[in-house]
Design a protein around this motif. Sequence first.
Motif, PDB file in Angstrom:
ATOM      1  N   UNK A 158       0.825  -1.211   0.000  1.00 21.24           N
ATOM      2  CA  UNK A 158       0.000   0.000   0.000  1.00 21.24           C
ATOM      3  C   UNK A 158       0.860   1.261   0.000  1.00 21.24           C
ATOM      4  N   UNK A 159       1.997   1.226   0.688  1.00 16.95           N
ATOM      5  CA  UNK A 159       2.853   2.397   0.801  1.00 16.95           C
ATOM      6  C   UNK A 159       4.075   2.326  -0.104  1.00 16.95           C
ATOM      7  N   UNK A 160       4.127   1.363  -0.970  1.00 18.31           N
ATOM      8  CA  UNK A 160       5.297   1.181  -1.841  1.00 18.31           C
ATOM      9  C   UNK A 160       5.372   2.272  -2.895  1.00 18.31           C
ATOM     10  N   UNK A 161       6.579   2.563  -3.288  1.00 16.36           N
ATOM     11  CA  UNK A 161       6.817   3.522  -4.356  1.00 16.36           C
ATOM     12  C   UNK A 161       6.764   2.802  -5.699  1.00 16.36           C
ATOM     13  N   UNK A 162       6.380   3.491  -6.753  1.00 15.90           N
ATOM     14  CA  UNK A 162       6.433   2.876  -8.083  1.00 15.90           C
ATOM     15  C   UNK A 162       7.866   2.574  -8.524  1.00 15.90           C
ATOM     16  N   UNK A 163       8.824   3.290  -7.962  1.00 10.55           N
ATOM     17  CA  UNK A 163      10.223   3.100  -8.317  1.00 10.55           C
ATOM     18  C   UNK A 163      10.828   1.993  -7.468  1.00 10.55           C
ATOM     19  N   UNK A 164      11.420   1.009  -8.113  1.00 11.41           N
ATOM     20  CA  UNK A 164      12.046  -0.078  -7.365  1.00 11.41           C
ATOM     21  C   UNK A 164      13.273   0.411  -6.599  1.00 11.41           C
ATOM     22  N   UNK A 165      13.965   1.407  -7.127  1.00 13.42           N
ATOM     23  CA  UNK A 165      15.114   1.970  -6.433  1.00 13.42           C
ATOM     24  C   UNK A 165      14.695   2.621  -5.119  1.00 13.42           C
ATOM     25  N   UNK A 166      13.650   3.431  -5.160  1.00 11.53           N
ATOM     26  CA  UNK A 166      13.158   4.104  -3.945  1.00 11.53           C
ATOM     27  C   UNK A 166      12.657   3.077  -2.948  1.00 11.53           C
ATOM     28  N   UNK A 167      11.984   2.045  -3.420  1.00 10.04           N
ATOM     29  CA  UNK A 167      11.507   0.988  -2.527  1.00 10.04           C
ATOM     30  C   UNK A 167      12.674   0.313  -1.828  1.00 10.04           C
ATOM     31  N   UNK A 168      13.718  -0.020  -2.578  1.00 10.80           N
ATOM     32  CA  UNK A 168      14.887  -0.670  -1.990  1.00 10.80           C
ATOM     33  C   UNK A 168      15.573   0.240  -0.976  1.00 10.80           C
ATOM     34  N   UNK A 169      15.806   1.488  -1.341  1.00 11.83           N
ATOM     35  CA  UNK A 169      16.518   2.409  -0.452  1.00 11.83           C
ATOM     36  C   UNK A 169      15.681   2.717   0.791  1.00 11.83           C
ATOM     37  N   UNK A 170      14.386   2.886   0.647  1.00 12.17           N
ATOM     38  CA  UNK A 170      13.548   3.181   1.813  1.00 12.17           C
ATOM     39  C   UNK A 170      13.505   1.992   2.771  1.00 12.17           C
ATOM     40  N   UNK A 171      13.465   0.788   2.231  1.00  7.44           N
ATOM     41  CA  UNK A 171      13.508  -0.393   3.102  1.00  7.44           C
ATOM     42  C   UNK A 171      14.875  -0.531   3.781  1.00  7.44           C
ATOM     43  N   UNK A 172      15.929  -0.217   3.053  1.00  2.00           N
ATOM     44  CA  UNK A 172      17.275  -0.281   3.642  1.00  2.00           C
ATOM     45  C   UNK A 172      17.413   0.745   4.765  1.00  2.00           C
ATOM     46  N   UNK A 173      16.926   1.959   4.563  1.00  2.00           N
ATOM     47  CA  UNK A 173      17.005   2.950   5.633  1.00  2.00           C
ATOM     48  C   UNK A 173      16.046   2.596   6.771  1.00  2.00           C
ATOM     49  N   UNK A 174      14.967   1.885   6.475  1.00  2.00           N
ATOM     50  CA  UNK A 174      14.076   1.403   7.530  1.00  2.00           C
ATOM     51  C   UNK A 174      14.772   0.408   8.433  1.00  2.00           C
ATOM     52  N   UNK A 175      15.471  -0.536   7.834  1.00  2.00           N
ATOM     53  CA  UNK A 175      16.238  -1.506   8.630  1.00  2.00           C
ATOM     54  C   UNK A 175      17.356  -0.810   9.395  1.00  2.00           C
ATOM     55  N   UNK A 176      17.991   0.161   8.758  1.00  2.00           N
ATOM     56  CA  UNK A 176      19.049   0.916   9.418  1.00  2.00           C
ATOM     57  C   UNK A 176      18.502   1.671  10.626  1.00  2.00           C
ATOM     58  N   UNK A 177      17.336   2.269  10.484  1.00  2.00           N
ATOM     59  CA  UNK A 177      16.717   2.976  11.605  1.00  2.00           C
ATOM     60  C   UNK A 177      16.380   2.047  12.757  1.00  2.00           C
ATOM     61  N   UNK A 178      15.892   0.854  12.439  1.00  2.00           N
ATOM     62  CA  UNK A 178      15.569  -0.118  13.487  1.00  2.00           C
ATOM     63  C   UNK A 178      16.826  -0.575  14.228  1.00  2.00           C
TER      64      UNK A 178
END
Length: 107
Positions: free
Chosen positions: A70-90
């Motif tokens: 539901x909150x995914x970006x159409x760009x696969x690059x943005x999706x990958x980077x946002x998930x990576x920064x999400x894990x980094x934040x955790x």
Amino acid sequence: MRDVLRILIAPLVWLASFSAIYGLHGLICGHGISGEVFGMISLQRVLMATAWLLALAAQTGLLWALHAPRFASPSSFVTFVSRATGWTGLVATGWSLFPTVTTTYCL
């Protein structure tokens, strides 16, 4: 603009959590909050552990939202980077705020 927010939200939540928890530490020490809960656990430790767990819960919820379609970006690059920064934040929240639970207070 939403893509920038997706990428930066986890580090910003970590920054807010870090500031809030160490601000809470200052309030606890500055105002001399003391006492015991259940006869053996200090109130200071309960407050700090609760704040740390709430920060971890916020980061976990955010990471879950970043993985939701539901909150995914159409760009696969943005999706990958946002998930990576999400894990980094955790991981940053768990690692950098863990000493607030394990160390002594107000020397």
